[in-house]
Design a protein around this motif. Structure first.
Motif, PDB file in Angstrom:
ATOM      1  N   GLY A 442      -7.968   8.646 -12.513  1.00  0.00           N
ATOM      2  CA  GLY A 442      -7.715   9.668 -11.594  1.00  0.00           C
ATOM      3  C   GLY A 442      -6.301  10.456 -11.632  1.00  0.00           C
ATOM      4  N   LYS A 443      -6.019  11.511 -10.826  1.00  0.00           N
ATOM      5  CA  LYS A 443      -4.073  11.722 -10.744  1.00  0.00           C
ATOM      6  C   LYS A 443      -3.629  10.921 -10.273  1.00  0.00           C
ATOM      7  CE  LYS A 443      -5.786  16.688 -11.129  1.00  0.00           C
ATOM      8  NZ  LYS A 443      -6.041  18.180 -10.476  1.00  0.00           N
ATOM      9  N   PRO A 444      -2.429  10.521 -10.165  1.00  0.00           N
ATOM     10  CA  PRO A 444      -1.584   9.394  -9.971  1.00  0.00           C
ATOM     11  C   PRO A 444      -0.599  10.411  -8.502  1.00  0.00           C
ATOM     12  CG  PRO A 444      -0.540  10.681 -12.446  1.00  0.00           C
ATOM     13  CD  PRO A 444      -1.819  10.981 -11.681  1.00  0.00           C
ATOM     14  N   THR A 445      -0.708  10.011  -7.634  1.00  0.00           N
ATOM     15  CA  THR A 445      -0.392  10.101  -6.135  1.00  0.00           C
ATOM     16  C   THR A 445       0.528   9.364  -5.448  1.00  0.00           C
ATOM     17  OG1 THR A 445      -1.874   9.069  -5.065  1.00  0.00           O
ATOM     18  CG2 THR A 445      -2.472  11.849  -5.492  1.00  0.00           C
ATOM     19  N   GLU A 446       1.494   9.845  -4.828  1.00  0.00           N
ATOM     20  CA  GLU A 446       2.581   8.528  -4.152  1.00  0.00           C
ATOM     21  C   GLU A 446       1.840   7.727  -4.245  1.00  0.00           C
ATOM     22  OE1 GLU A 446       5.341   9.065  -4.308  1.00  0.00           O
ATOM     23  OE2 GLU A 446       5.921  11.839  -4.308  1.00  0.00           O
ATOM     24  N   LEU A 447       0.895   7.871  -3.287  1.00  0.00           N
ATOM     25  CA  LEU A 447      -0.335   6.693  -2.571  1.00  0.00           C
ATOM     26  C   LEU A 447       0.022   5.354  -4.304  1.00  0.00           C
ATOM     27  CD1 LEU A 447      -0.992   5.212  -0.348  1.00  0.00           C
ATOM     28  CD2 LEU A 447      -2.830   5.934  -0.536  1.00  0.00           C
ATOM     29  N   SER A 448      -0.924   5.641  -4.842  1.00  0.00           N
ATOM     30  CA  SER A 448      -1.164   5.011  -6.104  1.00  0.00           C
ATOM     31  C   SER A 448      -0.499   4.458  -6.726  1.00  0.00           C
ATOM     32  CB  SER A 448      -1.777   6.748  -7.110  1.00  0.00           C
ATOM     33  OG  SER A 448      -1.451   7.167  -7.731  1.00  0.00           O
ATOM     34  N   LYS A 449       1.173   4.657  -6.874  1.00  0.00           N
ATOM     35  CA  LYS A 449       2.563   4.002  -7.123  1.00  0.00           C
ATOM     36  C   LYS A 449       2.071   2.462  -7.034  1.00  0.00           C
ATOM     37  CE  LYS A 449       4.723   8.390  -8.328  1.00  0.00           C
ATOM     38  NZ  LYS A 449       6.103   9.184  -8.541  1.00  0.00           N
ATOM     39  N   GLU A 450       2.243   2.959  -5.095  1.00  0.00           N
ATOM     40  CA  GLU A 450       2.597   2.015  -4.730  1.00  0.00           C
ATOM     41  C   GLU A 450       1.111   0.290  -4.316  1.00  0.00           C
ATOM     42  OE1 GLU A 450       2.554   2.919  -0.078  1.00  0.00           O
ATOM     43  OE2 GLU A 450       5.043   3.830  -0.717  1.00  0.00           O
ATOM     44  N   ILE A 451       0.219   1.010  -5.289  1.00  0.00           N
ATOM     45  CA  ILE A 451      -0.884  -0.072  -5.232  1.00  0.00           C
ATOM     46  C   ILE A 451      -0.540  -0.473  -6.102  1.00  0.00           C
ATOM     47  CG2 ILE A 451      -3.532   0.125  -5.914  1.00  0.00           C
ATOM     48  CD1 ILE A 451      -3.174   3.060  -5.041  1.00  0.00           C
ATOM     49  N   GLY A 452      -1.466  -2.073  -6.586  1.00  0.00           N
ATOM     50  CA  GLY A 452      -0.847  -3.463  -7.402  1.00  0.00           C
ATOM     51  C   GLY A 452      -1.550  -3.876  -7.138  1.00  0.00           C
ATOM     52  N   PRO A 453      -2.361  -5.103  -8.315  1.00  0.00           N
ATOM     53  CA  PRO A 453      -2.631  -6.345  -8.031  1.00  0.00           C
ATOM     54  C   PRO A 453      -2.397  -7.391  -7.510  1.00  0.00           C
ATOM     55  CG  PRO A 453      -1.600  -6.109 -10.304  1.00  0.00           C
ATOM     56  CD  PRO A 453      -1.591  -4.807  -9.853  1.00  0.00           C
ATOM     57  N   LEU A 454      -2.890  -7.854  -6.774  1.00  0.00           N
ATOM     58  CA  LEU A 454      -2.476  -8.861  -5.486  1.00  0.00           C
ATOM     59  C   LEU A 454      -3.059  -9.917  -6.463  1.00  0.00           C
ATOM     60  CD1 LEU A 454      -3.039  -8.193  -1.982  1.00  0.00           C
ATOM     61  CD2 LEU A 454      -0.969  -7.756  -3.930  1.00  0.00           C
ATOM     62  N   ALA A 455      -1.625 -10.959  -6.289  1.00  0.00           N
ATOM     63  CA  ALA A 455      -2.136 -12.617  -6.855  1.00  0.00           C
ATOM     64  C   ALA A 455      -3.090 -13.522  -6.022  1.00  0.00           C
ATOM     65  CB  ALA A 455      -0.891 -13.639  -6.907  1.00  0.00           C
ATOM     66  N   PHE A 456      -3.824 -14.266  -6.261  1.00  0.00           N
ATOM     67  CA  PHE A 456      -4.864 -15.116  -5.564  1.00  0.00           C
ATOM     68  C   PHE A 456      -3.915 -15.998  -4.471  1.00  0.00           C
ATOM     69  CE2 PHE A 456      -6.794 -19.789  -4.368  1.00  0.00           C
ATOM     70  CZ  PHE A 456      -7.431 -18.730  -4.047  1.00  0.00           C
ATOM     71  N   SER A 457      -4.826 -15.716  -3.141  1.00  0.00           N
ATOM     72  CA  SER A 457      -4.537 -15.585  -1.594  1.00  0.00           C
ATOM     73  C   SER A 457      -2.559 -14.765  -1.198  1.00  0.00           C
ATOM     74  CB  SER A 457      -4.266 -17.256  -1.521  1.00  0.00           C
ATOM     75  OG  SER A 457      -2.916 -17.426  -2.013  1.00  0.00           O
TER      76      SER A 457
END
Length: 544
Positions: A442-457
């Protein structure tokens, strides 16, 4: 001659046993004397069978060792021992009972006793509360049946023993059921009893009242027996050591002095290594036993009912669920009753504190059995929705390749499948867009910049509540505007009071003041709203 007779009088049973094996004819009289002594001790023993008797143990082992030397005198000896242990098995001394069983094993190894009569007795003795005895009987039963079917399968003996073992499984005794089941599973792994009759007898054991028997049967079909796993680990270590051992043997033979004795020992060692490798390669996988089940559909439904009862421990219920999933995938039994409930249970029990490597086999099982083109669109949609619910609670369980394969169903002609695939894409746009293809992010947004994968726990804790900056700004602006308006009202009141002094009546003056104040308040409220909206618009155009 007199000296020889004198030495014979002081012979021990072990010495006499050795002499009889060398020359049975010369020591027939000594044997008859000891046999009569055994018969007299037997009559005394039958009066008090619970008393330990060391003399009886020595005489029984002595006679069993030389039974092949005097068959005409000892033709009834094996049956006497069978009748003795069958009659007094519960009251016999443990050492004497074990000695009688070992004596019968010796006689059977000399082929002086039929296998069916002895093995049926041993299956009955599994009920005894003697762990060493049960282990001895188990090892002999497995070895004896293996030797019987070594050259070719003896179907006559196998059918007789399988029928008797089926009765033992249905008997209800916990120890007998457990050990009989272990014998059947071990013989199947050795490719001796690898027919459908054995497999379907083990199927019945999955619903036994004995908890340990149920666990053994389920582990057999899953191929996760603890002993087998230990054996596989040891086999792996042996595989790593075999080349070094063989190389070491050859090297030591080259550098040492060449003799015939060392050459023979080297040949024996190499032959033992080859035999060990051949034995490991001959082991069959118990997973193929699932193909021999007569009615896998009914078996899966019964297992599901057992799972619904929830009377077993959690680990056992997990194994039952694993077995159901294998039956579904192998026999394509997707249509058995209330399968969607099972998927609901799996999705409901998932959470982000479960290690992803533990949930990944469950996820792949669902994908392999439900999300396939050979199934109907409804079944595929159910599988995709179950995958989405699992990934919503544990996002790290999904891999990049698997997710990209599943997202290809977004162009499916079936609307339910298409919507399920798109909902999975929408989930990972918010959770971890890096796993998606670039065109699916999808199109990048300001919110998508802050989204990232979290490690286990890992937990991402915010230092502020999003949106509160707008709330604080509007509150400050309102207070400033209202304060300015109050100051303006006060100044206007002062001016009006000085300019209009004595012009009107007191009543008219009060009415004019009230109407003027209302107009000013309305004007202030409108100015407050306009200023607040202008401020918010400027903040939106210039975010922090």
């Amino acid at each position: 001659m007199g000296r020889r007779n004198k030495t014979q009088e002081h012979l021990t049973l072990l010495q006499l046993q050795n002499y009889i094996k060398r020359d049975p004819g010369s020591y027939r009289d000594e044997f008859i004397q000891q046999y009569r002594y055994y018969q007299s001790n037997l009559k005394i023993f039958q009066l008090q069978p619970s008393q330990p008797s060391k003399a009886m143990i020595e005489l029984i082992m002595f006679i069993s060792q030389i039974a092949h030397c005097y068959p005409e005198h000892l033709d009834t000896f094996p049956q006497e021992l069978i009748d003795l242990i069958r009659q007094y098995q519960d009251v016999l001394d443990t050492e004497l009972r074990l000695a009688i069983c070992r004596a019968l094993i010796l006689i059977r190894n000399k082929n002086l006793l039929s296998p069916t009569s002895l093995l049926e007795l041993f299956f009955e003795l599994f009920r005894c509360k003697d762990k060493l005895l049960r282990k001895t009987l188990y090892n002999h039963i497995v070895a004896d049946i293996t030797n019987i079917n070594l050259k070719h399968k003896n179907n006559k003996v196998n059918k007789a023993l399988q029928g008797f073992m089926y009765k033992v499984l249905c008997d209800g005794d916990a120890l007998a059921t457990r050990y009989s089941l272990e014998v059947m599973t071990e013989l199947y792994k050795k490719s001796i009893w690898n027919d459908s009759k054995t497999v379907n007898a083990i199927v019945l054991a999955c619903f036994s009242n004995v908890a340990k028997a149920r666990v053994i049967a389920i582990k057999f079909f899953l191929g996760t027996d603890e002993n087998e796993e230990d054996g596989s680990n040891s086999d792996d270590s042996d595989d790593a050591k075999d080349p070094q051992t063989m190389k070491g043997l050859l090297l030591s033979h080259q550098v040492s002095k060449k003799t015939k004795k060392k050459k023979k020992s080297l040949e024996k060692a190499l032959a033992a290594l080859k035999k060990h490798k051949k034995k490991r390669c001959a082991k069959s996988s118990s997973f193929s036993a699932l193909y021999l089940i007569n009615d896998p559909q009914a078996f899966a439904e019964k297992l599901y009912k057992e799972l619904e009862k929830a009377v077993d421990k959690f680990d056992i219920r997990v194994m039952i669920a694993d077995l159901i999933s294998r039956l579904i995938g192998l026999h394509q039994a997707n249509s058995f009753i209330e399968v969607t409930k099972f998927l609901t249970f799996v999705a409901r029990s998932s959470h982000d504190l479960i290690p992803p490597e533990n949930l990944e086999p469950v996820l792949r099982t669902i994908v392999n059995n439900f999300v396939t083109e050979r199934n109907s669109g409804e079944v595929m949609a159910v599988g995709l929705n179950a995958v989405r619910e699992m990934c919503a609670k544990c996002p790290n369980v999904m891999t990049e390749d698997l997710l990209q394969d599943l997202t290809q169903y977004k162009t499916s002609r079936d609307k339910s499948v298409m919507m399920a695939a798109r909902s999975l894409i929408q989930l990972y746009r918010y959770v971890n867009p890096n796993l998606l293809r670039k065109k699916d992010r999808g199109k990048p947004t300001e919110l998508s910049k802050e989204i990232g994968p979290l490690a286990f726990s890992e937990v991402k804790a915010a230092g502020y509540v999003p949106g509160t900056e707008f709330l604080d700004l509007s509150q400050n602006d309102n207070e400033e505007v209202r304060q300015d308006a109050v100051n303006a009202i006060e100044s206007e009141e002062d001016d009006n009071s000085s300019d209009e002094e004595g012009s009107f009546d007191s009543a008219d003056k009060d009415d004019d003041e009230m109407s003027g104040e209302e107009e000013i308040v309305d004007e202030i409220d409108s100015n407050v709203k306009l200023n607040t909206s202008d401020r918010k618009a400027s903040v939106d155009s210039n975010p922090k």
